[in-house]
Design a protein around this motif. Structure first.
Motif, short mmCIF file in Angstrom:
data_model
loop_
_atom_site.label_atom_id
_atom_site.label_comp_id
_atom_site.label_asym_id
_atom_site.label_seq_id
_atom_site.Cartn_x
_atom_site.Cartn_y
_atom_site.Cartn_z
N ALA A 89 9.69 87.12 -0.57
CA ALA A 89 9.41 87.97 -1.63
C ALA A 89 9.65 87.46 -2.96
N VAL A 90 10.79 86.58 -3.20
CA VAL A 90 11.14 85.85 -4.46
C VAL A 90 9.85 84.85 -4.65
N HIS A 91 9.25 84.37 -3.47
CA HIS A 91 8.10 83.29 -3.81
C HIS A 91 6.93 84.27 -4.41
N LEU A 92 6.61 85.13 -3.88
CA LEU A 92 5.59 86.22 -4.06
C LEU A 92 5.63 86.66 -5.58
N ALA A 93 6.98 87.23 -5.89
CA ALA A 93 7.34 87.65 -7.27
C ALA A 93 7.17 86.65 -8.17
N GLU A 94 7.59 85.26 -8.00
CA GLU A 94 7.24 84.15 -9.17
C GLU A 94 5.76 84.01 -9.28
N ALA A 226 11.32 90.48 -7.86
CA ALA A 226 10.67 90.34 -9.15
C ALA A 226 11.69 90.39 -10.27
N ARG A 227 12.57 91.46 -10.29
CA ARG A 227 13.33 91.68 -11.16
C ARG A 227 14.37 90.70 -11.06
N GLU A 228 14.82 90.37 -10.07
CA GLU A 228 15.88 89.01 -10.06
C GLU A 228 15.49 87.60 -10.75
N ALA A 229 14.06 87.35 -10.22
CA ALA A 229 13.30 86.26 -10.79
C ALA A 229 13.22 86.45 -12.11
N ALA A 230 12.84 87.50 -12.75
CA ALA A 230 12.54 87.63 -14.16
C ALA A 230 13.99 87.37 -14.97
N VAL A 316 8.00 93.08 -18.46
CA VAL A 316 7.45 91.75 -17.63
C VAL A 316 7.26 92.08 -16.22
N VAL A 317 8.31 92.67 -15.41
CA VAL A 317 8.15 93.16 -14.06
C VAL A 317 7.04 94.08 -13.89
N GLY A 318 6.88 95.17 -14.94
CA GLY A 318 5.95 96.19 -14.73
C GLY A 318 4.57 95.40 -14.92
#
Length: 426
Positions: A89-94, A226-230, A316-318
């Motif tokens: 999930a983090v990889h995809l979000a990045e 995505a929120r955590e990665a941002a 940014v996440v949006g």
């Protein structure tokens, strides 16, 4: 069923039933069981007093961790494949975040945490946040005592200090347990609580959060990732941000003042040999800190900074997930309301540190970042994080159009000028 403070617990009802019904238990009642339970409680008390005598500082963090772990109990944890799900999930979000911000990935490590992992990983930051508050609360009234009174009460003050550390540790432990059972990521309350460069999600808590959303768990996981990665991109590539946010809490704590006229009232409320009476006295409001103008200013700065961080993450996440996750808008609104109105995590933090940690102006900040992005592009938007003096102020949140226009009509590039100045200073 009532709970004893400081880690004590009532005897297990099942054990009592066995003693009252020996035939069902297959054994005769043991007349020494009551003494054994009393001995166990006294042993726990002895361990705690030993911790109080060996711990240094205004908060007994060993006790805090012990209570947090005990209150969390034997939780089921998460499935074996949850770690891979978090990493994916983090990889995809990045990958989705890369095109919508100039700040590169900030997490070098991705972790799936249990609630206990969260306690272990965030305790060093809580130490930094809580020490100034506890130090001021425990030391303000002692400082006001006449020198003669201090000398006469020297041994007693040392004992009260140790017991006060236990009382603060008990409160911290209970608060940490509540937070650990609710937070979904390491940045859930807006502060960089976890280790630098680590993106962490709590699958067990995310699963519980997902149950009331009517959205696929994988979709919720990616959105929160995505929120955590941002957040991690900001914390990693805005060097001053982590320090400024934590320092704002310290600044707030440094302004704590206690009404020393309440000392006489406090003196009759606790017995130095009774930990519970000290905890009750400290929670009674007798030593309730008075809000000073300096604290109000520090709180206003912190709230504005939190709003700017959360608003930037929201925008940014949006942009990153809006066209990819069908439920993104609903999830954004759910988290906006949760953060802006003060969810359980923010309420616990208010009890713990003494201030309400929520971005009251999240929507205004998100609207400002959206306007800047649309009018000037993400390069200018993200460039404003280069220095705290470039960021929008509370007044700018009131009039985002004026701020955006000011960026467009500046005679010089403020970011270039700042870099030039920083180069000269180096």
């Amino acid at each position: 069923m009532n709970e004893f403070k400081f880690g004590f617990s009532l005897p297990d009802p099942d054990d009592r039933d066995k003693n009252e019904n020996p035939d069902q238990a297959g054994q005769q009642p043991n007349p020494f069981d009551a003494f054994g339970q009393l001995g166990q409680m006294l042993s726990q008390l002895g361990q705690m007093m030993s911790q109080a005598s060996t711990s240094s500082g205004p908060v007994n963090y060993d006790l805090a961790k012990q209570i947090a772990v005990q209150k969390l109990g034997a939780r089921p944890g998460f499935a074996a494949d949850s770690g891979k799900a978090v990493t994916d999930a983090v990889h995809l979000a990045e990958m989705w975040l890369d095109p919508v911000t100039t700040l590169p990935a900030g997490a070098a490590t991705t972790r799936a945490w249990t609630a206990r992992d969260w306690v272990d990983a965030t305790l060093p930051t809580w130490r930094r946040l809580c020490d100034p508050v506890a130090q001021r609360m425990s030391g303000a009234w002692v400082e006001a005592l006449p020198a003669e009174a201090k000398q006469q009460a020297g041994p007693l003050l040392a004992m009260v200090g140790q017991m006060g550390g236990m009382a603060f540790g008990s409160q911290l432990g209970q608060a940490l347990a509540q937070l650990a059972a609710e937070v979904q990521t390491s940045s859930d309350i807006g502060l960089p609580l976890g280790p630098e460069g680590t993106a962490a999600l709590l699958p067990e808590n995310i699963e519980a959060f997902t149950k009331g959303l009517e959205r696929p768990s994988s979709e919720v996981m990616v959105f929160l990732a995505a929120r955590e990665a941002a957040h991690q991109r900001l914390f990693a590539h805005v060097p001053w941000l982590r320090q400024r946010m934590l320092a704002s809490v310290e600044e707030f704590a440094g302004g704590i003042k206690v009404d020393t006229s309440a000392l006489e009232q406090l003196a009759g409320q606790f017995d130095p040999m009774n930990p519970e009476s000290i905890e009750r006295a400290m929670q009674s409001g007798v030593l309730e800190p008075q809000t000073t103008p300096e604290q109000k200013a520090a709180l206003a700065r912190l709230e504005t900074l939190l709003a700017l961080v959360e608003g930037w993450v929201d925008v940014v996440v949006g942009d990153a997930v809006g066209d990819r996750l069908p439920g993104a808008d609903a999830l954004r609104e759910t988290l906006r309301r949760r953060r802006a109105s003060g969810g359980p995590a923010e309420q616990t933090f208010a009890t713990l540190v003494g201030l309400e940690l929520r971005p009251r102006r999240l929507r205004a900040a998100a609207a400002l970042w959206r306007l800047v992005t649309d009018q000037h592009g993400m390069e200018v938007r993200d460039g404003l994080w280069a220095h705290p003096d470039l960021l929008p102020t509370a007044d700018d949140l009131d009039d985002p159009m004026e701020f955006a226009d000011r960026l467009g009509h500046a005679d010089v590039d403020p970011i270039a000028e700042l870099r030039k100045t920083e180069g000269t200073e180096e």
